[in-house]
Design a protein around this motif. Structure first.
Motif, PDB file in Angstrom:
ATOM      1  N   GLU A 433       0.825  -1.204   0.000  1.00  0.00           N
ATOM      2  CA  GLU A 433       0.000   0.000   0.000  1.00  0.00           C
ATOM      3  C   GLU A 433       0.865   1.262   0.000  1.00  0.00           C
ATOM      4  O   GLU A 433       0.571   2.224  -0.718  1.00  0.00           O
ATOM      5  N   LEU A 434       1.938   1.242   0.771  1.00  0.00           N
ATOM      6  CA  LEU A 434       2.835   2.395   0.823  1.00  0.00           C
ATOM      7  C   LEU A 434       3.520   2.606  -0.517  1.00  0.00           C
ATOM      8  O   LEU A 434       3.646   3.742  -0.999  1.00  0.00           O
ATOM      9  N   GLY A 435       3.965   1.503  -1.149  1.00  0.00           N
ATOM     10  CA  GLY A 435       4.713   1.605  -2.396  1.00  0.00           C
ATOM     11  C   GLY A 435       3.857   1.691  -3.633  1.00  0.00           C
ATOM     12  O   GLY A 435       4.379   1.954  -4.733  1.00  0.00           O
ATOM     13  N   GLY A 436       2.558   1.449  -3.486  1.00  0.00           N
ATOM     14  CA  GLY A 436       1.672   1.557  -4.639  1.00  0.00           C
ATOM     15  C   GLY A 436       1.825   0.423  -5.621  1.00  0.00           C
ATOM     16  O   GLY A 436       1.671   0.611  -6.827  1.00  0.00           O
ATOM     17  N   PHE A 437       2.120  -0.763  -5.143  1.00  0.00           N
ATOM     18  CA  PHE A 437       2.220  -1.926  -6.025  1.00  0.00           C
ATOM     19  C   PHE A 437       1.349  -3.044  -5.469  1.00  0.00           C
ATOM     20  O   PHE A 437       0.886  -2.987  -4.321  1.00  0.00           O
ATOM     21  N   ALA A 438       1.128  -4.055  -6.267  1.00  0.00           N
ATOM     22  CA  ALA A 438       0.247  -5.159  -5.877  1.00  0.00           C
ATOM     23  C   ALA A 438       1.065  -6.386  -5.529  1.00  0.00           C
ATOM     24  O   ALA A 438       2.123  -6.639  -6.122  1.00  0.00           O
ATOM     25  N   LEU A 439       0.568  -7.139  -4.550  1.00  0.00           N
ATOM     26  CA  LEU A 439       1.163  -8.430  -4.222  1.00  0.00           C
ATOM     27  C   LEU A 439       0.616  -9.482  -5.176  1.00  0.00           C
ATOM     28  O   LEU A 439      -0.511  -9.384  -5.663  1.00  0.00           O
ATOM     29  N   SER A 440       1.427 -10.482  -5.438  1.00  0.00           N
ATOM     30  CA  SER A 440       1.020 -11.508  -6.387  1.00  0.00           C
ATOM     31  C   SER A 440       1.291 -12.883  -5.811  1.00  0.00           C
ATOM     32  O   SER A 440       2.336 -13.114  -5.185  1.00  0.00           O
ATOM     33  N   ASP A 441       0.358 -13.800  -6.037  1.00  0.00           N
ATOM     34  CA  ASP A 441       0.565 -15.182  -5.595  1.00  0.00           C
ATOM     35  C   ASP A 441       1.519 -15.927  -6.520  1.00  0.00           C
ATOM     36  O   ASP A 441       2.039 -16.987  -6.166  1.00  0.00           O
ATOM     37  N   GLU A 442       1.742 -15.371  -7.709  1.00  0.00           N
ATOM     38  CA  GLU A 442       2.567 -16.063  -8.690  1.00  0.00           C
ATOM     39  C   GLU A 442       4.058 -15.865  -8.460  1.00  0.00           C
ATOM     40  O   GLU A 442       4.866 -16.654  -8.924  1.00  0.00           O
ATOM     41  N   GLY A 443       4.419 -14.818  -7.786  1.00  0.00           N
ATOM     42  CA  GLY A 443       5.837 -14.561  -7.558  1.00  0.00           C
ATOM     43  C   GLY A 443       6.042 -13.664  -6.347  1.00  0.00           C
ATOM     44  O   GLY A 443       5.138 -12.923  -5.954  1.00  0.00           O
ATOM     45  N   ASP A 444       7.216 -13.749  -5.784  1.00  0.00           N
ATOM     46  CA  ASP A 444       7.548 -12.946  -4.595  1.00  0.00           C
ATOM     47  C   ASP A 444       8.159 -11.632  -5.050  1.00  0.00           C
ATOM     48  O   ASP A 444       9.300 -11.593  -5.531  1.00  0.00           O
ATOM     49  N   VAL A 445       7.391 -10.535  -4.920  1.00  0.00           N
ATOM     50  CA  VAL A 445       7.911  -9.238  -5.354  1.00  0.00           C
ATOM     51  C   VAL A 445       9.077  -8.792  -4.491  1.00  0.00           C
ATOM     52  O   VAL A 445       9.812  -7.865  -4.855  1.00  0.00           O
ATOM     53  N   PHE A 446       9.243  -9.422  -3.321  1.00  0.00           N
ATOM     54  CA  PHE A 446      10.321  -9.035  -2.410  1.00  0.00           C
ATOM     55  C   PHE A 446      11.582  -9.874  -2.595  1.00  0.00           C
ATOM     56  O   PHE A 446      12.538  -9.732  -1.828  1.00  0.00           O
ATOM     57  N   ASN A 447      11.581 -10.769  -3.570  1.00  0.00           N
ATOM     58  CA  ASN A 447      12.772 -11.567  -3.904  1.00  0.00           C
ATOM     59  C   ASN A 447      13.326 -12.355  -2.727  1.00  0.00           C
ATOM     60  O   ASN A 447      14.535 -12.487  -2.553  1.00  0.00           O
ATOM     61  N   GLY A 448      12.424 -12.857  -1.885  1.00  0.00           N
ATOM     62  CA  GLY A 448      12.861 -13.681  -0.762  1.00  0.00           C
ATOM     63  C   GLY A 448      13.516 -12.918   0.362  1.00  0.00           C
ATOM     64  O   GLY A 448      14.121 -13.522   1.245  1.00  0.00           O
ATOM     65  N   GLU A 449      13.390 -11.561   0.351  1.00  0.00           N
ATOM     66  CA  GLU A 449      14.041 -10.731   1.358  1.00  0.00           C
ATOM     67  C   GLU A 449      13.063 -10.208   2.408  1.00  0.00           C
ATOM     68  O   GLU A 449      13.397  -9.309   3.184  1.00  0.00           O
ATOM     69  N   ALA A 450      11.839 -10.751   2.435  1.00  0.00           N
ATOM     70  CA  ALA A 450      10.830 -10.256   3.368  1.00  0.00           C
ATOM     71  C   ALA A 450      10.088 -11.397   4.046  1.00  0.00           C
ATOM     72  O   ALA A 450       8.864 -11.362   4.200  1.00  0.00           O
ATOM     73  N   ASP A 451      10.833 -12.414   4.445  1.00  0.00           N
ATOM     74  CA  ASP A 451      10.212 -13.587   5.072  1.00  0.00           C
ATOM     75  C   ASP A 451      10.028 -13.441   6.576  1.00  0.00           C
ATOM     76  O   ASP A 451       9.466 -14.323   7.228  1.00  0.00           O
ATOM     77  N   GLY A 452      10.529 -12.371   7.167  1.00  0.00           N
ATOM     78  CA  GLY A 452      10.360 -12.169   8.602  1.00  0.00           C
ATOM     79  C   GLY A 452       8.927 -11.831   8.966  1.00  0.00           C
ATOM     80  O   GLY A 452       8.184 -11.231   8.187  1.00  0.00           O
ATOM     81  N   ASP A 453       8.544 -12.201  10.168  1.00  0.00           N
ATOM     82  CA  ASP A 453       7.173 -11.926  10.631  1.00  0.00           C
ATOM     83  C   ASP A 453       7.205 -11.654  12.132  1.00  0.00           C
ATOM     84  O   ASP A 453       7.176 -12.577  12.938  1.00  0.00           O
ATOM     85  N   LEU A 454       7.252 -10.387  12.505  1.00  0.00           N
ATOM     86  CA  LEU A 454       7.298 -10.032  13.921  1.00  0.00           C
ATOM     87  C   LEU A 454       5.917  -9.855  14.529  1.00  0.00           C
ATOM     88  O   LEU A 454       5.804  -9.518  15.705  1.00  0.00           O
ATOM     89  N   SER A 455       4.873 -10.063  13.698  1.00  0.00           N
ATOM     90  CA  SER A 455       3.539 -10.094  14.309  1.00  0.00           C
ATOM     91  C   SER A 455       3.389 -11.321  15.191  1.00  0.00           C
ATOM     92  O   SER A 455       2.534 -11.371  16.077  1.00  0.00           O
ATOM     93  N   ASN A 456       4.237 -12.315  14.956  1.00  0.00           N
ATOM     94  CA  ASN A 456       4.305 -13.519  15.791  1.00  0.00           C
ATOM     95  C   ASN A 456       5.624 -13.448  16.568  1.00  0.00           C
ATOM     96  O   ASN A 456       6.693 -13.680  16.012  1.00  0.00           O
ATOM     97  N   LEU A 457       5.549 -13.117  17.846  1.00  0.00           N
ATOM     98  CA  LEU A 457       6.763 -12.905  18.634  1.00  0.00           C
ATOM     99  C   LEU A 457       7.599 -14.166  18.807  1.00  0.00           C
ATOM    100  O   LEU A 457       8.771 -14.074  19.175  1.00  0.00           O
ATOM    101  N   SER A 458       7.021 -15.322  18.518  1.00  0.00           N
ATOM    102  CA  SER A 458       7.823 -16.547  18.639  1.00  0.00           C
ATOM    103  C   SER A 458       8.922 -16.595  17.591  1.00  0.00           C
ATOM    104  O   SER A 458       9.849 -17.409  17.689  1.00  0.00           O
ATOM    105  N   ASN A 459       8.849 -15.724  16.572  1.00  0.00           N
ATOM    106  CA  ASN A 459       9.922 -15.642  15.584  1.00  0.00           C
ATOM    107  C   ASN A 459      11.125 -14.852  16.095  1.00  0.00           C
ATOM    108  O   ASN A 459      12.166 -14.824  15.433  1.00  0.00           O
TER     109      ASN A 459
END
Length: 987
Positions: A433-459
């Motif tokens: 939303e900030l960058g004005g682009f769409a997420l896609s199920d067909e490919g990772d727009v973040f090139n595997g560099e955004a796999d972190g998830d701090l919404s789950n503190l167990s990570n």
């Protein structure tokens, strides 16, 4: 400047060679001539009075007496100085040395965790100021020469003097000035005394009480032939400092691009300058300070005086540091930049490490100062002074420990300003939303560099254990001999000559272990295995109250449990070796200095005298150190095989110079004192600046010479492959400079003081300093390795290649500049009114201009470490029982570090001209309130409210249009402090 110095030498020598054919004087006449012309406010029978006589004659109390006593001591001094004296209760008006000093004209303090620690004089920082006790140099355990005042309590002192001009018989290692703290003396007080003090302090942020107790006194024995002054003090100090800061060694990062942009779009996209890191920190300190002072003086005859003075200070410190990091520098590659807004300076990056650390450091610093010496009259006209002085500081920290939780590959939003750096972890949807682009199920727009998830503190997993033991020692021994020949002459009072010899050794030894936690190193221990595989949700955790933290920390007890459970992995995880950090900071420094001088005092008229002479100073300095390279991202078989520490050859340098001076004192009337001085002095570089070392940044970049592709982390290469790689040009390097020589300065001072009555004092002073070889810390310059001031043993590195002619784009180094000029004016005004109101004020205005070598900075700039304006105002009221004061201190901004902008740079290109990297300490105004009430002549109570406007210490990058202006470097919030205490004297 050199011609000016030679002219000064010639003038000094001409004045130092009058005719020698004079008759001797009697011993009584000698004693009188040793005392300066009286500056007292009352005179009887035309006989000069000493400052002690004044205090006995003038029956006043409190702030008024302290002010009168200080004025008398200042007026009687051979050099231009400012003095703080005790009141009728034997107390300083303020409760500690630091607070007292910052009320003086031209004096400001650098604070540490809210407590005044280091002294600046006339806008020149602590590196320009010498700290002495009873005239002898004090040791300190830090990398800098500056000596902290936090180990000196006011209860152990008789007076504090700040010298702003220096005569040849003084240590001239001080361009700004010299602070001398004098021990409590039975002869100075002139009577038997005994006093106790009880105090409680409360820090608003910490919400804890800090008690203090002290006792001091003086005793005279055997018909006043023996005098003993003593003091004991114990203090607890509980503080809290909340801090936001940028990375301490990295510059701002250039960012451009974003998801959805083509390579051509990125190439032409506008850039911004963004922070490399945000660290939110809370420092919780529990300190205990114990001091003891004894001053034994023996005066068996009128012609002999002997003394033994000793001071002991023990400072124990438990520091708890909670640290939260957002490492923006992890995501500065093109495929990691998600969004950049050149208008708002907002950005979003992927592959960002977010981590928190719970760090406990327990240290003990012990300082011993001792001097033994004497004074003897030989015959009718010779006096000999001699002294051996010793000072040693041991700073030991054993059992420091830290646990770290981390989640990698996060998306983080950032925005910076002068006062803050904002960092916030985003979800992929928020980033889109900030960058004005769409997420896609067909490919990772973040090139595997955004796999972190701090919404789950167990990570947030436990991934690093840190342990450290360290020792620093600074030891100084000195010998001093002074001989004075008195003359019974119309024109010459005395000739004085002598010398000093100092030996100094300073060393640092550190054993550090910092490694990733792996259950395979637990040797089957079940508790260790469980903890090694744990995350933050397995413990008691919480976000500290009233903090800037976004993520929780474990409790202290849980942190200790984790360390105890996993410390058994150390041997296996490190292979029995201490980490690279254990070696790279180890060093030994040796500094031998000697000096000799000759000076004379001439009486040109009854109200005019001149002191002139010359001092020769010689310095021999040597150091050991290491070239070190540490990495976090290149590992083979789980081991940081690219961690390197190679010893450097011992570095040494010798330098010497003559320093002449002339000091004129003129009293046209009993109410006016005029001084003028032309003198020379110097300031040696700090230990960190002058020692030999070279330290490459933790995140190194290696390049494939076949493709010119560079990598800052492992990308499939083997250890064998890397042997064909070379160190890249974008690696940052911090390097010491063993070729530094001392700054030297020709100084001119003139002042006029007006003493129309006991109640009024006014003074105007002007000063000028012409500094050669001024020393400046420079960041981010381009240098080839073969241009460095020390030869790096790159041929001993076999894991990859380091080219001798490699040009690095970011080198942090200390250099001798060309010249600097400092000139300023100092104003003082003190007025006491009959109704009890009083006003004490002073202001110092300074301007400077410094020239660096044009390979560093092409334009002129202010002298680093200098404040343009400092001002102090104290307004209050007192009577025989009650004293009230409102005190304000102001200091303008200070340039601390300089960014590179060489003559070869395109000034309009911020990549080449890094004026934006200049670091400033912001202006600050503080307000304190003080109240004291005397219940009787023996009992008094006081209340202090310190920093009542809740000011913070702020440092910032100058920035430019790409950063949207200044960018935060460091902000310290330490809150208000309140003190309540009682003094009782038994005499």
């Amino acid at each position: 400047m050199k011609s000016m110095r030679l002219s000064t030498i010639a003038a000094a020598l001409l004045l130092a060679l009058p005719s020698y054919g004079q008759s001797s004087s009697t011993a009584d006449e000698l004693n009188n001539k040793e005392k300066p012309i009286s500056s007292t406010l009352s005179k009887q029978d035309g006989k000069p009075q000493t400052p002690e006589d004044d205090i006995e004659i003038i029956s006043v109390t409190g702030i008024y007496q302290a002010d009168l006593k200080a004025r008398a001591l200042e007026r009687d001094s051979n050099a231009f100085s400012s003095v703080i004296a005790t009141d009728d209760m034997g107390n300083f008006v303020d409760q500690n040395v630091a607070e007292s000093l910052r009320r003086m004209p031209g004096v400001t303090l650098e604070r540490s965790e809210g407590e005044g620690k280091y002294v600046a004089v006339r806008g020149l920082g602590p590196k320009f100021v010498a700290i002495n006790m009873n005239g002898a140099e004090l040791s300190g355990a830090g990398d800098d020469r500056k000596v902290g005042l936090d180990g000196i309590t006011s209860d152990s002192l008789g007076s504090i003097e700040v010298f702003k001009t220096l005569t040849p018989d003084m240590n001239l290692n001080s361009i700004g000035g010299a602070v001398n703290v004098k021990s409590i003396s039975a002869y100075d007080r002139g009577e038997n005394t005994l006093k106790i003090k009880i105090q409680d302090a409360y820090n608003e942020l910490r919400e804890k009480h800090s008690p203090k107790f002290s006792i001091d006194g003086t005793q005279l024995f055997l018909d006043d032939t023996i005098g003993i002054g003593f003091a004991l003090s114990y203090e607890e100090r509980k503080t809290q400092v909340d801090e936001n800061r940028h990375h301490s060694t990295r510059d701002l990062n250039f960012l451009k691009g974003g998801i959805g942009l083509t390579a051509e779009d990125i190439e032409s996209a506008p850039e911004i300058l963004a922070p490399a890191q945000l660290e939110n920190r809370r420092e919780i300190a529990n300190r205990e300070r114990t001091t003891a002072t004894v001053n034994i003086e023996f005066k068996p005859t009128d012609s002999g005086f002997y003394y033994l003075r000793a001071n002991y200070s023990n400072y124990t410190d438990e520091d708890i540091a909670l640290r939260e990091f957002y490492n923006f520098y992890n995501g500065d590659q093109d495929d990691e930049v998600i969004y950049v807004n050149s208008e708002t300076k907002e950005f979003a990056l992927s592959d960002i490490d977010v981590m928190n650390q719970y760090f406990v450091q327990e240290g003990e610093k012990t300082t011993i100062n001792m001097s033994i010496g004497g004074e003897n009259y030989v015959g009718d006209d010779w006096k000999i002074n001699y002294e051996y002085a010793y000072s040693k500081t041991d700073d030991e920290s054993v059992g420091d420990r830290r646990v770290q939780f981390r989640e990698r590959e996060n998306i983080v939003y950032g925005k910076a300003s002068k006062n803050s750096i904002v960092a916030r972890v985003l979800t992929p949807a928020e980033a889109a939303e900030l960058g004005g682009f769409a997420l896609s199920d067909e490919g990772d727009v973040f090139n595997g560099e955004a796999d972190g998830d701090l919404s789950n503190l167990s990570n947030m997993e436990y991934d690093n254990l840190f342990m450290e033991d360290s020792t620093r020692t600074d030891e100084i021994s000195s010998l001093k001999l002074d001989l004075t020949k008195q003359f019974d002459s119309e024109y010459i009072n005395y000739i004085k000559f002598g010398g000093t010899y100092n030996e100094r050794e300073h060393y640092n030894n550190k054993d550090r272990w910092s490694y990733s936690i792996d259950d395979s190193d637990c040797n089957g221990d079940e508790t260790c295995i469980t903890v090694a595989n744990s995350n933050i949700t397995n413990y008691d955790y919480a976000i500290p109250n009233n903090s800037d933290f976004s993520y929780p920390f474990v409790s202290r007890s849980q942190m200790e449990y984790m360390v105890d459970a996993t410390s058994i992995t150390r041997e296996s995880a490190t292979g029995g070796e201490t980490s690279i950090d254990s070696t790279k900071e180890d060093y030994t420094l040796k500094e031998d200095t000697y000096a000799a001088y000759v000076m004379t005092e001439l009486r040109l008229a009854d109200n005019l005298k001149v002191i002139t002479g010359v001092r020769y100073a010689h310095t021999e300095f040597s150091s050991t150190g290491f070239m070190s390279l540490e990495n976090d991202d290149w590992k083979f078989d789980g081991i940081n095989t690219l961690d390197l520490a190679v010893p450097l050859p011992e570095s040494s340098i010798t330098y010497s110079e003559y320093f002449p001076s002339m000091h004129i004192r003129y009293e046209p009337s009993d109410t006016v004192l005029v001084r003028s001085s032309l003198w020379t002095s110097y300031t040696r570089p700090s230990f960190k600046q002058a020692r030999g070392y070279a330290k490459f940044d933790n995140d190194i970049s290696l390049c494939d010479p076949a493709t010119n592709d560079c990598f800052n982390s492992q990308d499939g290469q083997s250890a064998l492959d890397l042997q064909n790689y070379v160190l890249g040009p974008d690696n940052a390097l911090q390097v010491g400079n063993p070729n530094l020589v001392a700054m030297s300065s020709t100084n001119f001072d003139a002042s006029i003081g007006w003493y129309p009555s006991k109640e009024l004092f006014m003074e105007l002073a002007v000063f000028y300093k012409d500094i050669d070889n001024f020393i400046v810390d420079v960041s981010g310059i381009q240098l080839r390795l073969d241009e460095l001031p020390l030869t790096l043993p790159v041929n001993q590195v076999s894991e990859f290649a380091i080219l001798q002619d490699l040009q690095l784009n970011q080198v942090d180094i200390t250099l001798n500049g060309d010249t600097a000029n400092v000139y300023g004016m100092e104003l003082s005004f003190n007025q006491f009114f009959e109704n009890g109101l009083f006003w004490q004020s002073n202001m110092t205005v300074v301007s400077s201009e410094a020239t660096l070598d044009d390979t560093i900075r092409v334009d002129k700039m202010p002298l680093p470490g200098q404040a343009d304006i400092t001002a102090n105002i104290s307004f209050g009221w007192e009577d025989d029982d009650l004293s009230l004061r409102l005190i304000s201190n102001y200091r303008s901004k200070i340039l601390e570090e300089v960014g590179a902008c060489p003559a070869s740079a395109n000034i309009s290109d911020p990549h080449e001209c890094k004026k934006w990297a200049d670091i400033y300490q912001d202006a600050i105004t503080t307000v304190d309130f003080k109240l004291k009430y005397d219940f009787s002549k023996n009992l008094s109570a006081y209340f202090d409210a310190i920093n009542i406007t809740d000011q913070s210490d702020l440092r910032y990058f100058a920035g430019n249009e790409l950063s949207g202006g200044a960018v935060l470097y460091q902000r310290e919030n330490y809150g208000r402090t309140f003190q309540l205490g009682m003094n009782y004297k038994f005499y």
